[in-house]
Motif scaffolding. Structure first.
Motif, PDB file in Angstrom:
ATOM      1  N   LYS A   1      53.258  33.741  17.355  1.00  0.00           N
ATOM      2  CA  LYS A   1      54.567  34.232  17.675  1.00  0.00           C
ATOM      3  C   LYS A   1      55.417  32.871  18.240  1.00  0.00           C
ATOM      4  O   LYS A   1      55.203  32.266  18.929  1.00  0.00           O
TER       5      LYS A   1
ATOM      6  N   SER B   1      58.417  30.996  20.070  1.00  0.00           N
ATOM      7  CA  SER B   1      58.892  31.171  21.322  1.00  0.00           C
ATOM      8  C   SER B   1      60.314  30.928  21.076  1.00  0.00           C
ATOM      9  O   SER B   1      60.758  30.342  20.427  1.00  0.00           O
ATOM     10  N   PRO B   2      61.090  31.868  21.936  1.00  0.00           N
ATOM     11  CA  PRO B   2      62.745  32.044  21.705  1.00  0.00           C
ATOM     12  C   PRO B   2      63.138  30.762  22.158  1.00  0.00           C
ATOM     13  O   PRO B   2      62.639  29.942  23.171  1.00  0.00           O
TER      14      PRO B   2
ATOM     15  N   GLN C   1      60.007  32.369  34.261  1.00  0.00           N
ATOM     16  CA  GLN C   1      59.989  31.612  32.985  1.00  0.00           C
ATOM     17  C   GLN C   1      60.563  30.226  33.355  1.00  0.00           C
ATOM     18  O   GLN C   1      60.752  29.371  32.589  1.00  0.00           O
TER      19      GLN C   1
ATOM     20  N   THR D   1      69.198  41.923  27.986  1.00  0.00           N
ATOM     21  CA  THR D   1      68.376  41.336  27.078  1.00  0.00           C
ATOM     22  C   THR D   1      69.019  40.259  26.228  1.00  0.00           C
ATOM     23  O   THR D   1      68.571  39.198  25.824  1.00  0.00           O
TER      24      THR D   1
ATOM     25  N   HIS E   1      68.113  36.207  25.714  1.00  0.00           N
ATOM     26  CA  HIS E   1      68.009  35.557  24.495  1.00  0.00           C
ATOM     27  C   HIS E   1      68.983  34.105  24.746  1.00  0.00           C
ATOM     28  O   HIS E   1      68.470  33.359  24.212  1.00  0.00           O
TER      29      HIS E   1
ATOM     30  N   GLU F   1      61.377  35.327  27.145  1.00  0.00           N
ATOM     31  CA  GLU F   1      60.506  36.375  26.724  1.00  0.00           C
ATOM     32  C   GLU F   1      60.907  37.599  27.399  1.00  0.00           C
ATOM     33  O   GLU F   1      61.049  37.477  28.553  1.00  0.00           O
TER      34      GLU F   1
ATOM     35  N   ASP G   1      57.930  44.188  27.306  1.00  0.00           N
ATOM     36  CA  ASP G   1      57.873  45.330  26.542  1.00  0.00           C
ATOM     37  C   ASP G   1      58.497  46.512  26.956  1.00  0.00           C
ATOM     38  O   ASP G   1      59.014  47.604  26.293  1.00  0.00           O
TER      39      ASP G   1
END
Length: 297
Positions: A18, A20-21, A119, A270, A274, A279, A282
């Motif tokens: 996956k 990473s943004p 993060q 959200t 971004h 991240e 969920d």
């Protein structure tokens, strides 16, 4: 045991990693104006906010969650989910009336501040707010500024002082007007629109401060509200109460103008994630407003 590939029926591809943004901007300023309905633009003179709209992307038909009142919607805006999950269900909720589905390290449903704390641990973050109810909706142990202003001007001044000095990754600024005027005098009145225009002046002050301190290029500004209003109240199911502005502006973001996307207030958290390359958990229900970042017109 080694993987043996036989013919076309066995996949030899390794598990897809996956990506990473990627961080798009260094800083985000989230400006929330209490009781600022999407309809207000029809009559109020708002040159500074309109400049953000024309040079950025916007919707005047974003929607609050129900009930269309304050605490439940401010919580949804920064917690990335609706009241069914975060549990704040009333105008003045101080604690969740419905047990939160998830409890984070801040002892509440995890907000955008908890994502940054985990993060981007070295970055600063702060909240400056005029309505004291905001103070119950974020993790106080995770912010570097927790300021309850005496007026919207005081709130703005403290936020900008903090922003210029600390250059935080996220600053949330809450203005109490035009909600107070809507309750005391009425929505859709000359006094209400005058209060809206005062908010526009404060937005102009914020933009000028960013320009003066060379902080505009790497900063995204999001402007929104918790709800609109009708007569002297809110909380109902009319579009005048539910439809809110949602505006995003950044020097390195596409200027899309009017958006077609259906936006709900919990999409704000959200989208901030971004922008900062975070991240998203969920258990959040908000989604990034992809149209803002798409290269397609």
């Amino acid at each position: 045991m080694a993987l043996i590939c036989i013919g076309a029926f066995t996949s030899c591809n390794s598990p897809e990693k996956k990506e990473s943004p990627k961080q798009i901007v260094k800083r985000v300023i989230l400006i929330g104006s209490d009781g600022f309905g999407g309809y207000a633009f029809k009559k109020a003179k708002t040159p500074n906010i309109r400049k953000l709209m024309t040079q950025g992307s916007y919707s005047l038909k974003a929607r609050a969650v129900l009930p269309s009142s304050s605490a439940v919607n401010w919580a949804s805006m920064i917690m990335g989910s609706g009241p069914e999950l975060h549990g704040y269900t009333e105008w003045g909720s101080k604690t969740p009336e419905l047990p939160s589905r998830v409890i984070g390290k801040g002892n509440i449903y995890p907000s955008i501040f908890s994502l940054i704390d985990k993060q981007l641990p070295d970055s600063k973050k702060g909240v400056s707010y005029t309505w004291d109810g905001i103070g119950h909706l974020f993790e106080k142990n995770m912010v570097d500024l927790d300021y309850n202003g005496k007026s919207d001007v005081d709130t703005k001044n403290k936020a900008m002082e903090f922003f210029v000095k600390e250059k935080p990754s996220l600053t949330f600024i809450h203005f109490d007007e035009p909600d107070g005027t809507g309750h005391n005098i009425g929505h859709d009145t000359p006094e209400y629109y005058a209060a809206v225009e005062k908010i526009d002046t404060l937005i102009g002050d914020i933009i000028n401060t960013l320009k003066k301190n060379d902080l505009l290029n790497d900063t995204a500004i999001i402007f929104s509200s918790d709800h609109g209003g009708i007569d002297k109240g809110h909380g109902g199911k009319t579009l005048l109460e539910v439809e809110i502005p949602w505006i995003i502006h950044g020097k390195n973001l596409p200027a899309k103008g009017k958006l077609k996307s259906s936006i709900v207030t919990y999409d704000t958290a959200t989208t901030i994630a971004h922008l900062l390359g975070l991240e998203v958990p969920d258990f959040w229900r908000g989604k990034n407003v992809d149209e803002v970042f798409s290269k397609k017109n």
